[in-house]
Structure formats: structure tokens, C-alpha cells
Design a protein around this motif. Structure first.
Motif, short mmCIF file in Angstrom:
data_model
loop_
_atom_site.label_atom_id
_atom_site.label_comp_id
_atom_site.label_asym_id
_atom_site.label_seq_id
_atom_site.Cartn_x
_atom_site.Cartn_y
_atom_site.Cartn_z
N GLU A 91 0.81 -1.22 0.00
CA GLU A 91 0.00 0.00 0.00
C GLU A 91 0.85 1.28 0.00
O GLU A 91 0.38 2.33 -0.41
CB GLU A 91 -0.93 0.01 1.22
N PRO B 216 3.22 2.71 -1.78
CA PRO B 216 3.35 3.59 -2.95
C PRO B 216 2.11 4.42 -3.25
O PRO B 216 2.20 5.46 -3.92
CB PRO B 216 3.62 2.60 -4.11
N ARG B 217 0.97 4.01 -2.74
CA ARG B 217 -0.27 4.73 -3.03
C ARG B 217 -0.39 6.02 -2.23
O ARG B 217 -1.06 6.95 -2.67
CB ARG B 217 -1.48 3.83 -2.74
N TRP B 218 0.26 6.08 -1.05
CA TRP B 218 0.07 7.28 -0.25
C TRP B 218 1.37 8.02 0.10
O TRP B 218 1.34 9.02 0.81
CB TRP B 218 -0.75 7.01 1.01
N GLU C 247 3.95 10.55 -1.35
CA GLU C 247 4.06 11.49 -2.46
C GLU C 247 5.51 11.56 -2.92
O GLU C 247 6.39 11.91 -2.12
CB GLU C 247 3.59 12.88 -2.02
#
Length: 259
Positions: free
Chosen positions: A224, A226-228, A230
Motif C-alpha cells: 500500500e 506507494p499509493r500514499w 508522495e
């Protein structure tokens, strides 16, 4: 997962940087080059037996910490030794804020004056009869630390943070456990925070891999991430080069009176 405001720097050829807390994390990478791995340094070497990994300059004394035992003949400087070497020369007033050796006439009465030498016409400082650091070596280290320091500065600016906002500064990397926090602060590798906030955590990538392999929950978290996080691309930052040049120098230090 915590409100603690952290800066994490993986020090190496490519300096990975994370800044943030539970609400927001910014990640970036700064091309530091191979100096911290001992490359492009005259007497640089990897952290193996005989490498100087720690240095303390006190009065006229040079104390060396050598991998494998301090009774060994030093063979060269590994990454942590290089950082210590420059930081100590800066702290005792032999190297100026610009990274240059101070003029010889200013160092005649310095207690370490006899260790000043030259190599092929380049000014140098000898830590032993066979291991010394040259002006060119210091410049190579400045480029490496300047890249990382500017990456850190850029990420923190994006977060709207200053040094006073950080609760912890974590140093990671293959020799992260061996970097002297005070030396890292002296050369400006990390922001000017109290030294007790700077912690070396060793090979964080390896530890993270172990966590992901042995825990289903941690592996799901890893997927997860890489999704949050920046990602900030430094090549797209308009004033990066200008601030990189500014960060090549060293912070001011209180030079001992005898220097």
C-alpha cells in the motif's frame, strides 16, 4: 502510523529521503555519487578490515577507530570515517566553511600542524603515515553531502517544515549505524537539530524486507505504501541547482581558541 515528525535519510550513492508523519509522507532521492562508498576518494575503501571508521581529533592527538581492531595498521577511509575526517577537521578549525584548508600561515601554531602535508601538489592532512585526506577528497564529499542536504531541504520545504519541527532524524544505509550523529550535523548532512534527535538505524531496507517476508500484515502495508507516499522529483524543482551550490559549504562551528 504515528504523529511523530520524522526525517529518514538512507545515506549512500543514491540518497533516499522520507519526510512526514501519519497524515502525509513525501519521498525523494538525491544523486549523492559514490564518495560515501569510498569511491573517488584517494584512500577511500569499503567498510572492511583495516578501514578507519571513526576519528577524533583532540589537541595534538589523533584517535582512530579501525575495523578489526585499533591495533591494526589503517588501510584507508570508509564512508563513516570520511564523514568523521571532514567533520573533525572542520571542528578543530583546519578546514573553513567553504571546505578549503585554511592558509598554511594561519595554521603554523595549530597543535595538529605537523600532520598537514601535500599529495601531488594538493594540500592534505595525514591521519597515519599511509592514510590521508586531500583537498580533492573534501570536495568530493561536499558534492555528496550537498546533494543529500538539498534533497532534504526540498522535501521539508514541500511539507512546510523547518528543523525545529522535526522530532527525529533517522540515518539509514549500509553504514547508517556507524555514522556519528554529531559529525553528520557538523558537515550539514542533516538539518541543525539537537544531536539527541539524530539516531542511526542501520540497514533499514534489509529490516523492512524481513518484516514483509515474515508478516502478512506488514507485507500488505508494504504493497500500500506507494499509493500514499508522495514522490517529489528533484530534477523538476526549479531552484534545486542554486540551493545545491549553497549547500556545498559547511555550517558555522565554534572553533577552539588554539586553532
Amino acid at each position: 502510523r504515528e504523529d511523530t515528525r520524522r526525517l529518514i535519510v538512507d545515506v549512500g550513492t543514491n540518497g533516499e529521503i522520507l519526510v512526514g508523519h501519519a497524515d502525509r509522507i513525501i519521498g525523494t532521492a538525491a544523486p549523492a555519487g559514490p564518495a560515501f562508498e569510498g569511491a573517488e576518494i584517494l584512500h577511500g575503501m569499503r567498510a572492511t578490515e583495516g578501514a578507519i571508521e571513526g576519528i577524533v581529533l583532540s589537541g595534538s592527538e589523533i584517535q582512530l577507530q579501525i575495523i578489526g581492531g585499533n591495533d591494526l595498521e589503517p588501510k584507508g577511509l570508509c564512508g563513516s570515517g570520511l564523514i568523521d575526517a571532514v567533520a573533525q577537521l572542520r571542528a578543530v578549525g583546519i578546514v573553513s566553511e567553504t571546505g578549503a584548508f585554511r592558509p598554511a600561515e594561519e595554521l603554523v601554531d595549530h597543535p595538529l600542524h605537523e600532520h598537514l602535508t601535500e599529495w601531488e601538489g594538493i594540500r592534505a592532512f595525514a591521519f597515519s603515515k599511509d592514510v590521508f585526506i586531500t583537498q580533492k577528497d573534501i570536495r568530493e564529499m561536499q558534492f555528496a553531502k550537498g546533494a543529500i542536504a538539498t534533497g532534504v531541504e526540498t522535501a521539508m520545504r514541500e511539507m512546510g517544515w523547518g528543523p525545529e519541527d522535526l522530532d527525529e532524524v533517522l540515518l539509514a544505509g549500509s553504514f547508517g549505524s556507524y555514522i556519528n550523529p554529531e559529525s553528520a550535523r557538523i558537515i550539514g548532512l542533516v538539518p541543525p537539530v539537537p544531536v539527541e534527535k539524530i539516531k542511526a538505524i542501520g540497514n533499514a531496507a534489509s529490516e523492512g524486507a524481513k518484516m514483509a517476508l515474515t508478516s502478512f500484515r506488514e507485507r500488505e502495508v508494504a504493497f500500500e505504501l506507494p499509493r500514499w507516499i508522495e514522490y517529489l522529483e528533484l530534477s523538476g524543482v526549479e531552484d534545486f541547482n542554486d540551493r545545491f551550490v549553497q549547500n556545498l559549504g559547511f555550517p558555522a562551528v565554534e572553533v577552539p581558541e588554539e586553532a
